[in-house]
Design a protein around this motif. Structure first.
Motif, PDB file in Angstrom:
ATOM      1  N   SER A  67       0.841  -1.192   0.000  1.00 50.31           N
ATOM      2  CA  SER A  67       0.000   0.000   0.000  1.00 50.31           C
ATOM      3  C   SER A  67       0.876   1.242   0.000  1.00 50.31           C
ATOM      4  CB  SER A  67      -0.891  -0.001   1.241  1.00 50.31           C
ATOM      5  OG  SER A  67      -1.766  -1.105   1.206  1.00 50.31           O
TER       6      SER A  67
ATOM      7  N   SER B 172       0.091   5.681  -9.100  1.00 49.92           N
ATOM      8  CA  SER B 172      -0.109   5.148 -10.440  1.00 49.92           C
ATOM      9  C   SER B 172       0.941   5.668 -11.422  1.00 49.92           C
ATOM     10  CB  SER B 172      -1.504   5.485 -10.941  1.00 49.92           C
ATOM     11  OG  SER B 172      -1.674   6.887 -10.988  1.00 49.92           O
TER      12      SER B 172
ATOM     13  N   ARG C 139      -2.218  -4.710  -9.805  1.00 47.23           N
ATOM     14  CA  ARG C 139      -2.327  -3.452  -9.078  1.00 47.23           C
ATOM     15  C   ARG C 139      -3.728  -2.899  -9.196  1.00 47.23           C
ATOM     16  NH1 ARG C 139       2.259   0.226 -11.049  1.00 47.23           N
ATOM     17  NH2 ARG C 139       1.360   1.677  -9.521  1.00 47.23           N
ATOM     18  N   ASP C 140      -4.125  -2.166  -8.160  1.00 53.83           N
ATOM     19  CA  ASP C 140      -5.383  -1.448  -8.125  1.00 53.83           C
ATOM     20  C   ASP C 140      -5.032   0.002  -7.824  1.00 53.83           C
ATOM     21  OD1 ASP C 140      -7.843  -0.301  -7.633  1.00 53.83           O
ATOM     22  OD2 ASP C 140      -8.604  -2.011  -6.513  1.00 53.83           O
ATOM     23  N   ASN C 141      -4.913   0.802  -8.857  1.00 58.55           N
ATOM     24  CA  ASN C 141      -4.480   2.185  -8.658  1.00 58.55           C
ATOM     25  C   ASN C 141      -5.499   3.012  -7.887  1.00 58.55           C
ATOM     26  OD1 ASN C 141      -1.951   1.878  -9.837  1.00 58.55           O
ATOM     27  ND2 ASN C 141      -2.706   2.396 -11.885  1.00 58.55           N
ATOM     28  N   ALA C 142      -6.742   2.641  -7.958  1.00 57.78           N
ATOM     29  CA  ALA C 142      -7.767   3.350  -7.187  1.00 57.78           C
ATOM     30  C   ALA C 142      -7.542   3.170  -5.687  1.00 57.78           C
ATOM     31  CB  ALA C 142      -9.142   2.855  -7.581  1.00 57.78           C
ATOM     32  N   LYS C 143      -6.901   2.055  -5.323  1.00 57.22           N
ATOM     33  CA  LYS C 143      -6.620   1.777  -3.914  1.00 57.22           C
ATOM     34  C   LYS C 143      -5.154   2.007  -3.572  1.00 57.22           C
ATOM     35  CE  LYS C 143     -10.291  -1.670  -3.383  1.00 57.22           C
ATOM     36  NZ  LYS C 143     -10.619  -3.068  -3.004  1.00 57.22           N
ATOM     37  N   ASN C 144      -4.374   2.492  -4.537  1.00 61.32           N
ATOM     38  CA  ASN C 144      -2.932   2.702  -4.318  1.00 61.32           C
ATOM     39  C   ASN C 144      -2.258   1.444  -3.790  1.00 61.32           C
ATOM     40  OD1 ASN C 144      -3.170   5.372  -5.105  1.00 61.32           O
ATOM     41  ND2 ASN C 144      -3.397   6.126  -3.013  1.00 61.32           N
TER      42      ASN C 144
ATOM     43  N   ARG D 214      -1.268   9.482  -3.798  1.00 66.20           N
ATOM     44  CA  ARG D 214      -2.275   9.282  -4.836  1.00 66.20           C
ATOM     45  C   ARG D 214      -1.643   9.213  -6.218  1.00 66.20           C
ATOM     46  NH1 ARG D 214      -6.541  13.884  -3.457  1.00 66.20           N
ATOM     47  NH2 ARG D 214      -4.641  14.874  -2.735  1.00 66.20           N
ATOM     48  N   THR D 215      -0.365   9.643  -6.307  1.00 66.19           N
ATOM     49  CA  THR D 215       0.347   9.569  -7.587  1.00 66.19           C
ATOM     50  C   THR D 215       1.027   8.220  -7.774  1.00 66.19           C
ATOM     51  OG1 THR D 215       2.304  10.529  -6.550  1.00 66.19           O
ATOM     52  CG2 THR D 215       0.769  12.040  -7.633  1.00 66.19           C
TER      53      THR D 215
END
Length: 124
Positions: free
Chosen positions: A23, A30, A72-77, A27-28
Motif C-alpha cells: 500500500s 499510479s 495493481r489497483d491504482n484506485a486503492k494505491n 495518490r500519484t
C-alpha cells in the motif's frame, strides 16, 4: 516521497498460497512502476516481479513464472503479489519498491522508494 507498506507475509507449508499487498501513501502511485523483490538471509536482494504504471506490462523472474501473479489497483494505491505453490526456496523477506522508470524493471538500483518488507517463510 512515496511511502510503501507491505503486508500479507507469514508462515505457510509447501504448496500453500499467500497474497502480499503493498500500500502506498501517494495518490500519484499510479505514476510509478512497482516491483517486488526478495532477500533471503546472507543473499542479495533480487527481483521477483514488476508491473507497469497502468498494469499492462509485467515482469517475472524465471523461478516464479506460472506460480506468482503481480497486479495493481491504482484506485486503492495498492499492488499485490499472489503467490501459489510456494516452496521452501521462496522463503525470504519480500520488499515492495517504486520507481519512475520505463525499462529494466528488474534492476534493483533503479528503484527509489522501498517498504520495510514482510517475511515469508515456507516450511517443507
Amino acid at each position: 516521497q512515496v511511502q510503501l507498506v507491505e503486508s500479507g507475509g507469514g508462515l505457510v507449508q509447501a504448496g500453500d498460497s499467500l497474497r502480499l499487498s503493498c500500500s502506498a501513501s501517494e495518490r500519484t502511485f499510479s505514476s510509478y512502476v512497482t516491483g517486488w523483490f526478495r532477500q533471503a538471509p546472507g543473499k542479495e536482494r533480487t527481483s521477483v516481479a514488476a508491473i507497469s504504471r497502468g498494469g499492462i506490462n509485467t515482469y517475472y523472474t524465471d523461478s516464479v513464472k506460472d506460480r506468482f501473479t503481480i497486479s495493481r489497483d491504482n484506485a486503492k494505491n495498492t499492488v499485490y503479489l499472489q503467490m501459489n505453490d510456494l516452496s521452501p526456496e521462496d522463503t525470504a523477506k519480500y520488499f515492495c519498491a517504486a520507481a519512475n522508470i520505463y525499462s529494466h524493471y528488474d534492476s534493483r538500483e533503479r528503484y527509489d522508494y522501498w517498504g520495510q518488507g514482510t517475511q515469508v517463510t515456507v516450511s517443507s
